[in-house]
Design a protein around this motif. Structure first.
Motif, short mmCIF file in Angstrom:
data_model
loop_
_atom_site.label_atom_id
_atom_site.label_comp_id
_atom_site.label_asym_id
_atom_site.label_seq_id
_atom_site.Cartn_x
_atom_site.Cartn_y
_atom_site.Cartn_z
N ARG A 26 39.25 39.06 41.81
CA ARG A 26 39.78 39.26 40.47
C ARG A 26 40.98 38.35 40.28
O ARG A 26 41.66 37.99 41.24
CB ARG A 26 40.22 40.71 40.22
CG ARG A 26 39.14 41.75 40.39
CD ARG A 26 39.61 43.12 39.96
NE ARG A 26 39.67 43.25 38.52
CZ ARG A 26 38.60 43.48 37.76
NH1 ARG A 26 37.41 43.56 38.30
NH2 ARG A 26 38.74 43.61 36.46
N LEU A 40 32.16 40.13 35.53
CA LEU A 40 33.17 39.12 35.82
C LEU A 40 32.53 37.93 36.54
O LEU A 40 31.74 38.10 37.47
CB LEU A 40 34.28 39.72 36.69
CG LEU A 40 35.47 38.82 37.01
CD1 LEU A 40 36.20 38.41 35.74
CD2 LEU A 40 36.42 39.54 37.97
N TRP A 62 38.51 32.30 35.32
CA TRP A 62 37.69 33.51 35.32
C TRP A 62 37.14 33.76 33.92
O TRP A 62 37.78 33.42 32.92
CB TRP A 62 38.51 34.72 35.74
CG TRP A 62 39.16 34.59 37.07
CD1 TRP A 62 40.37 34.03 37.34
CD2 TRP A 62 38.63 35.03 38.34
NE1 TRP A 62 40.64 34.08 38.68
CE2 TRP A 62 39.59 34.70 39.32
CE3 TRP A 62 37.46 35.68 38.71
CZ2 TRP A 62 39.41 34.98 40.67
CZ3 TRP A 62 37.28 35.97 40.06
CH2 TRP A 62 38.24 35.63 41.01
#
Length: 226
Positions: free
Chosen positions: A35, A114, A126
């Protein structure tokens, strides 16, 4: 198409293709635990049409070189063309204005898919997409006025273009008062009326109560606008 069956990987690939990064980016599903930093800046825009989706991009570092020297350009403005292109993979609809949020807030929830945007073996940016299913199956046919009634109160921004030109960023930064820009449109030609960057009509420039206005002369179909 319904957002329940949309190929989100193709949406991510289209966004990666048009991000103004110094390196070509490749989209891949994020690994478990991968992340961006919660405090990273995320640019978020909502898509409303045959279905709904929220698009999230974290790419401040990846586009830093492209934005260097263009102080008047915000991060949201720099990423807007890539978001527009990605949203077109979702079907017919409208993309909202983009806003900036902390990535930790924008990418919460299990419903976010994601993607890591990589180059040179490392993650450079991202992309997250949160799709919202419609209550009933959605036909693959184009939206009709009746099916869009729920969107009637949504305000859209219309812009009028009398012409365009292209020039390198160095020339844009060198603009000064008195500079004359030659456009790709002859004098007296109809102006284009755009909604979120898409051509919807043409018309003549007129003056109404000392304000500029546009008298619509042609409604442009989706096929003729391409």
């Amino acid at each position: 198409m319904s957002t329940t069956t949309v190929d989100t990987h193709s949406v991510a690939e289209e966004l990666a293709r048009l991000l103004p990064s110094s390196q070509p980016l490749v989209a891949r599903p994020a690994e478990p635990g991968e992340r961006p930093a919660p405090e990273a800046v995320a640019v978020v825009a909502s898509f409303v049409g045959q279905g709904s989706a929220e698009l999230v991009v974290v790419a401040e570092e990846a586009v830093a070189e492209a934005m260097a020297g263009a102080a008047a350009l915000t991060l949201a403005e720099a990423l807007r063309p890539a978001l527009e292109a990605a949203s077109q993979r979702l079907g017919t609809g409208v993309l909202s204005a983009a806003e900036e949020r902390p990535a930790g807030d924008a990418l919460t929830g299990r419903d976010v898919q994601l993607y890591a945007l990589t180059a040179g073996g490392g993650v450079q940016a991202w992309f997250g997409i949160r799709t919202v299913s419609t209550a009933a199956p959605v036909s693959s046919a184009p939206l009709t006025p009746g099916s869009m009634r729920v969107l009637y109160d949504v305000e859209l921004t219309l812009t009028t273009e009398i012409g365009r030109t292209r020039m390198p960023l160095r020339d844009v930064l060198a603009l000064t008062p008195g500079t004359v820009l030659e456009l790709d449109r002859a004098a007296g030609s109809p102006a284009d009326v755009m909604v979120n960057g898409r051509l919807v009509a043409r018309g003549d420039i007129v003056v109404v109560d000392e304000d500029y206005a546009v008298r619509i002369t042609e409604i442009v179909s989706e096929t003729s606008a391409q």
